[in-house]
Design a protein around this motif. Structure first.
Motif, PDB file in Angstrom:
ATOM      1  N   ILE A 156      36.718  33.767  44.204  1.00 22.86           N
ATOM      2  CA  ILE A 156      35.321  33.766  44.118  1.00 22.86           C
ATOM      3  C   ILE A 156      34.218  33.622  45.334  1.00 22.86           C
ATOM      4  CG2 ILE A 156      33.288  32.543  42.875  1.00 22.86           C
ATOM      5  CD1 ILE A 156      35.261  31.549  40.840  1.00 22.86           C
ATOM      6  N   GLU A 157      34.735  32.938  46.013  1.00 20.50           N
ATOM      7  CA  GLU A 157      33.958  32.966  47.515  1.00 20.50           C
ATOM      8  C   GLU A 157      34.127  34.366  48.211  1.00 20.50           C
ATOM      9  OE1 GLU A 157      35.162  29.991  50.302  1.00 20.50           O
ATOM     10  OE2 GLU A 157      35.096  28.473  48.670  1.00 20.50           O
ATOM     11  N   GLU A 158      35.028  35.004  47.845  1.00 21.97           N
ATOM     12  CA  GLU A 158      35.256  36.559  48.561  1.00 21.97           C
ATOM     13  C   GLU A 158      34.836  37.536  47.784  1.00 21.97           C
ATOM     14  OE1 GLU A 158      36.000  36.756  51.580  1.00 21.97           O
ATOM     15  OE2 GLU A 158      36.936  34.767  52.355  1.00 21.97           O
ATOM     16  N   GLY A 159      34.397  37.424  46.430  1.00 27.86           N
ATOM     17  CA  GLY A 159      33.655  38.431  45.927  1.00 27.86           C
ATOM     18  C   GLY A 159      34.361  38.947  44.575  1.00 27.86           C
ATOM     19  N   SER A 160      35.151  38.151  43.935  1.00 23.01           N
ATOM     20  CA  SER A 160      35.784  38.367  42.484  1.00 23.01           C
ATOM     21  C   SER A 160      34.974  38.335  41.545  1.00 23.01           C
ATOM     22  CB  SER A 160      36.881  37.400  42.203  1.00 23.01           C
ATOM     23  OG  SER A 160      37.542  37.811  41.017  1.00 23.01           O
ATOM     24  N   THR A 161      35.013  39.420  40.566  1.00 20.81           N
ATOM     25  CA  THR A 161      34.307  39.486  39.369  1.00 20.81           C
ATOM     26  C   THR A 161      35.151  39.029  38.007  1.00 20.81           C
ATOM     27  OG1 THR A 161      34.658  41.769  39.088  1.00 20.81           O
ATOM     28  CG2 THR A 161      32.994  41.000  40.588  1.00 20.81           C
ATOM     29  N   LEU A 162      36.306  38.938  38.217  1.00 17.43           N
ATOM     30  CA  LEU A 162      37.364  38.785  37.062  1.00 17.43           C
ATOM     31  C   LEU A 162      38.194  37.750  37.886  1.00 17.43           C
ATOM     32  CD1 LEU A 162      37.841  42.141  35.551  1.00 17.43           C
ATOM     33  CD2 LEU A 162      36.933  40.455  34.429  1.00 17.43           C
ATOM     34  N   VAL A 163      38.546  36.363  37.260  1.00 17.29           N
ATOM     35  CA  VAL A 163      39.459  35.598  37.905  1.00 17.29           C
ATOM     36  C   VAL A 163      40.295  35.224  36.511  1.00 17.29           C
ATOM     37  CG1 VAL A 163      38.365  34.359  39.300  1.00 17.29           C
ATOM     38  CG2 VAL A 163      37.995  33.685  36.933  1.00 17.29           C
ATOM     39  N   ARG A 164      41.722  35.702  36.691  1.00 16.49           N
ATOM     40  CA  ARG A 164      43.000  35.311  35.745  1.00 16.49           C
ATOM     41  C   ARG A 164      43.385  34.051  35.827  1.00 16.49           C
ATOM     42  NH1 ARG A 164      43.661  39.361  39.155  1.00 16.49           N
ATOM     43  NH2 ARG A 164      45.596  38.465  39.972  1.00 16.49           N
ATOM     44  N   ILE A 165      43.154  33.294  34.761  1.00 19.03           N
ATOM     45  CA  ILE A 165      43.618  31.929  34.897  1.00 19.03           C
ATOM     46  C   ILE A 165      44.413  31.669  33.529  1.00 19.03           C
ATOM     47  CG2 ILE A 165      42.880  29.416  35.117  1.00 19.03           C
ATOM     48  CD1 ILE A 165      40.375  30.540  36.507  1.00 19.03           C
ATOM     49  N   GLY A 166      45.626  31.048  33.632  1.00 20.78           N
ATOM     50  CA  GLY A 166      46.473  30.612  32.928  1.00 20.78           C
ATOM     51  C   GLY A 166      47.058  29.227  32.688  1.00 20.78           C
ATOM     52  N   SER A 167      47.872  28.788  33.689  1.00 19.82           N
ATOM     53  CA  SER A 167      48.468  27.696  33.654  1.00 19.82           C
ATOM     54  C   SER A 167      47.255  26.316  33.698  1.00 19.82           C
ATOM     55  CB  SER A 167      49.514  27.384  34.825  1.00 19.82           C
ATOM     56  OG  SER A 167      48.786  27.527  36.028  1.00 19.82           O
ATOM     57  N   SER A 168      46.172  26.649  34.407  1.00 21.57           N
ATOM     58  CA  SER A 168      45.251  25.649  34.561  1.00 21.57           C
ATOM     59  C   SER A 168      44.473  25.410  33.150  1.00 21.57           C
ATOM     60  CB  SER A 168      44.212  26.049  35.470  1.00 21.57           C
ATOM     61  OG  SER A 168      44.675  25.778  36.802  1.00 21.57           O
ATOM     62  N   ILE A 169      44.373  26.368  32.203  1.00 21.46           N
ATOM     63  CA  ILE A 169      44.102  26.305  31.027  1.00 21.46           C
ATOM     64  C   ILE A 169      44.968  25.839  29.871  1.00 21.46           C
ATOM     65  CG2 ILE A 169      42.943  27.453  29.172  1.00 21.46           C
ATOM     66  CD1 ILE A 169      41.913  29.311  31.092  1.00 21.46           C
TER      67      ILE A 169
END
Length: 227
Positions: A203-216
């Motif tokens: 996110i700091e580097e400019g992402s517009t989509l983060v793909r999160i699995g195990s943390s959810i």
């Protein structure tokens, strides 16, 4: 912690303008419904058969993203309903997606996957391959695909400086491609980078989509069907 609590925690760290893709692969419908009931609508899967099964049995307003390595012979199964294909790692794959999209009369949104990590096992175009592919212009004849941006996975490492560097490189490449090949095209706007362990950096580097699995959802049970 519950799925609902996990999502609420993650949401506090995701700014406006960045979308969350809940990576639900290897997780049962019940877990997806927990996230759905929290308000999530974008879910990511990496196995075609698993994705098709979930599409057929879950709510029709779910926005399905395909985030895995896609084989050409399985594209036809997901093209009718998939919202975004993240990991397009070859021109051959783009051609086949376009072919199947023509058959069902739709335009498929795609991200070009770039190899930015030090691990050789990860897929993706090299910078040179990407530039060569776009410069050739052949992709412009594929009228039923829409290139919406780039995707990449950083090296699996505790070295945050390296992760920053790899994501920064991808953002710089995105800007270069945007200016050189997609100037004025609003659809070229997505940069998919960042997973459970490194999404803050992404996110700091400019992402517009983060793909999160195990943390959810917690650790995935990968002994399930992996076809």
């Amino acid at each position: 912690m519950s799925i609902k609590t996990n999502i609420e925690t993650i949401r506090r760290h995701i700014p406006e303008g960045v979308r969350l893709v809940c990576v639900s692969k290897f997780n049962p419908n019940e877990s997806i419904l927990e996230a759905y009931d929290t308000g999530e609508r974008i879910f990511g899967e990496s196995k075609v058969q698993e994705l098709c099964g979930k599409y057929e049995t879950l709510a029709q307003d779910i926005i399905w993203h395909f985030i895995g390595h896609l084989q050409t012979n399985k594209i036809k199964y997901i093209v009718p309903f998939v919202s975004l294909i993240h990991g397009v790692d070859s021109y051959k794959l783009l051609v086949e997606i376009n072919k199947q999209a023509v058959k069902v009369g739709k335009t498929v949104n795609c991200l070009l996957q770039i190899h930015i990590a030090s691990e050789e096992t990860k897929f993706g175009f090299s910078d040179e391959e990407l530039l060569d592919t776009l410069t050739s212009g052949d992709w412009k004849e594929l009228k039923n695909i829409r290139i919406c941006g780039l995707m990449g996975m950083a090296t699996f490492t505790d070295n945050q400086s390296q992760i920053h560097s790899e994501f920064h490189h991808l953002k710089t490449l995105f800007d270069t491609i945007k200016t050189g090949f997609f100037a004025g095209e609003e659809s070229f706007s997505e940069l998919s980078m960042g997973m459970s362990d490194d999404y803050h950096i992404a996110i700091e580097e400019g992402s517009t989509l983060v793909r999160i699995g195990s943390s959810i959802f917690g650790a995935r049970n990968q002994t399930q069907n992996q076809r």
